[in-house]
Design an enzyme around this catalytic site. Sequence first.
Site, PDB file in Angstrom:
ATOM      1  CG  HIS A 145      32.996  26.453  43.260  1.00 21.43           C
ATOM      2  ND1 HIS A 145      32.483  26.783  42.082  1.00 21.43           N
ATOM      3  CD2 HIS A 145      32.970  27.340  44.155  1.00 21.43           C
ATOM      4  CE1 HIS A 145      33.111  27.761  41.501  1.00 21.43           C
ATOM      5  NE2 HIS A 145      33.965  27.988  42.984  1.00 21.43           N
TER       6      HIS A 145
ATOM      7  CB  ALA B 295      46.577  35.295  41.563  1.00 26.59           C
TER       8      ALA B 295
ATOM      9  CE1 TYR C  64      34.743  59.007  43.299  1.00 22.66           C
ATOM     10  CE2 TYR C  64      36.181  59.607  41.544  1.00 22.66           C
ATOM     11  CZ  TYR C  64      35.496  58.984  42.673  1.00 22.66           C
ATOM     12  OH  TYR C  64      34.960  58.349  40.864  1.00 22.66           O
TER      13      TYR C  64
ATOM     14  CG  ASP D 262      45.370  34.453  36.921  1.00 18.77           C
ATOM     15  OD1 ASP D 262      45.498  35.112  37.744  1.00 18.77           O
ATOM     16  OD2 ASP D 262      44.374  33.781  36.599  1.00 18.77           O
TER      17      ASP D 262
ATOM     18  CG  PHE E  15      41.321  30.490  39.260  1.00 19.49           C
ATOM     19  CD1 PHE E  15      41.134  29.620  40.303  1.00 19.49           C
ATOM     20  CD2 PHE E  15      40.237  31.703  40.035  1.00 19.49           C
ATOM     21  CE1 PHE E  15      40.195  29.666  41.994  1.00 19.49           C
ATOM     22  CE2 PHE E  15      39.412  32.035  41.322  1.00 19.49           C
ATOM     23  CZ  PHE E  15      39.729  30.923  41.985  1.00 19.49           C
ATOM     24  CG  ASP E  16      36.797  29.054  40.030  1.00 17.55           C
ATOM     25  OD1 ASP E  16      37.522  29.485  40.110  1.00 17.55           O
ATOM     26  OD2 ASP E  16      36.258  28.542  41.059  1.00 17.55           O
TER      27      ASP E  16
ATOM     28  CE  LYS F 118      43.861  34.268  45.519  1.00 17.36           C
ATOM     29  NZ  LYS F 118      43.067  35.391  44.450  1.00 17.36           N
TER      30      LYS F 118
END
Length: 458
Positions: free
Chosen positions: A450, A217, A72, A215, A124-125, A258
């Site tokens: 979406h 990714a 843990y 960001d 990004f969304d 990604k």
Amino acid sequence: MELPWAEPYRIKMVESIARSTREQREEWIKRSKYNLFKLNSDEVFIDLLTDSGTGAMSDAQWAALMTGDESYAGSRSYRMLHKSVEEITGFPLLLPVHQGRAAENVLFSVLLKEDMVIPGNAHFDTTKGHIEMRRAHAVDCTIDEAYDIYDAHPFKGNIDLEKLERVYKEHDKERIPFCLITVTCNTSGGQPVSMENIRAVKELSDRYGVPVWFDAARYAENAYFIQQREEGYAEKSVREIVREMFSYGQGMTMSSKKDGLVNIGGFIALRDEEIYRAASNFTIIYEGYVTYGGMSGRDMAALAVGLQESAGEDYLETRIEQVRYLGEKLHEAGVPIQYPVGGHAVFVDATKFLPNVPKEEYIAQTLAIELYLEAGVRGVEIGTLLADRDPETRENRYPRLELLRLALPRRTYTNNHMDYVAAALIRVYERREEITKGYKIVYEPEILRHFSVELEKN
Ligand code: F0G
């Protein structure tokens, strides 16, 4: 004769995928309310819905998985991941989380307040969702060239410095917690950001006292494009380029699904102790203790290896070349795509592709459905459905580009699959004049519609 190019790997394990008939697909898509997210995966032959968490791990990653330490607190796998992240990115502090949007949730819980403004290159969304949920505003400062699919600009993910400066001038510094650079820029087509642009954004932001965050990714793909396309970088290794990119930022949010080359995971990596402390509290509340943050030890071990592999130049060449291979086939056949082709996906301009479908009837979604019916290939709409409604007026937001994205999972499909996808889409293109009707919404949720929207044929 020159030797032809070949993939620098061989296949150790295979997974069967099922073909289907058009009749079956008609039934399945109707049952799915014309939303491709609702299809069962075995109703899809080639799945280009996303490159996120869908790639193949290497034998070295599977081996690392077996060594995972599930403690843990203070897990050995966490330390292994920390070492790998620091070596690749240069950021000394790490908080693992379960995926990219969790990194956004944790970080934005620390940095964002109502009415703040976050400039960047087409967020990004989920990023935008996390900003708007906090009643703050994402401002897209991407260069205009990104919205002309035939403009050959090599870095269509770049931030327009004039647009950015306008944001800095219009708002008090206290209202701009950071500028967010997304590498590569998914929304504009997996398009890279040049080092020159990153450096200039950093300089401008410094002048206004605004920190830069990434960001990240698809940072390795971005670095590969810099190496291939930007003057002065051809002789630099991808690793060196990645280190330079991140040297301009205060930190990064990462979706490890990604360029981490794993099926699940994410992290925040950063320099600032104070932000780290505050973010640790939110990590514990939302994700888990700071040395696992929602990831299992084995997943952290596989990610530690994946980060090293994705900085590999042979790997990146294979990856980016496959995307380009598909893109070039479509381009040669006259299919309108975002050009030059980006890093993780081919983006088809649905408005140009289907000129007879009205924009109120969701053109890119219509094209995605047509491609699925044609051949069992699943892409994804990056258009009006994804752009959602304006949170204040509740009107549809019509984005500047209405796109169908064909995202390629990493190390997963062969170029025969790419030939199949190209042939299928070209067949739809040949009968494009006959496609005149789209869809209407019969159900949608408040945000991120979406994923669960339900449609009916017009
Ligand atoms: N940022 C970018 C640029 C992304 O493309 C994504 C995910 C995220 C953040 C969120 O990461 O999914 O791990 O929570 N993009 C996927 C896609 C879903 O299909 O493009 P996540």
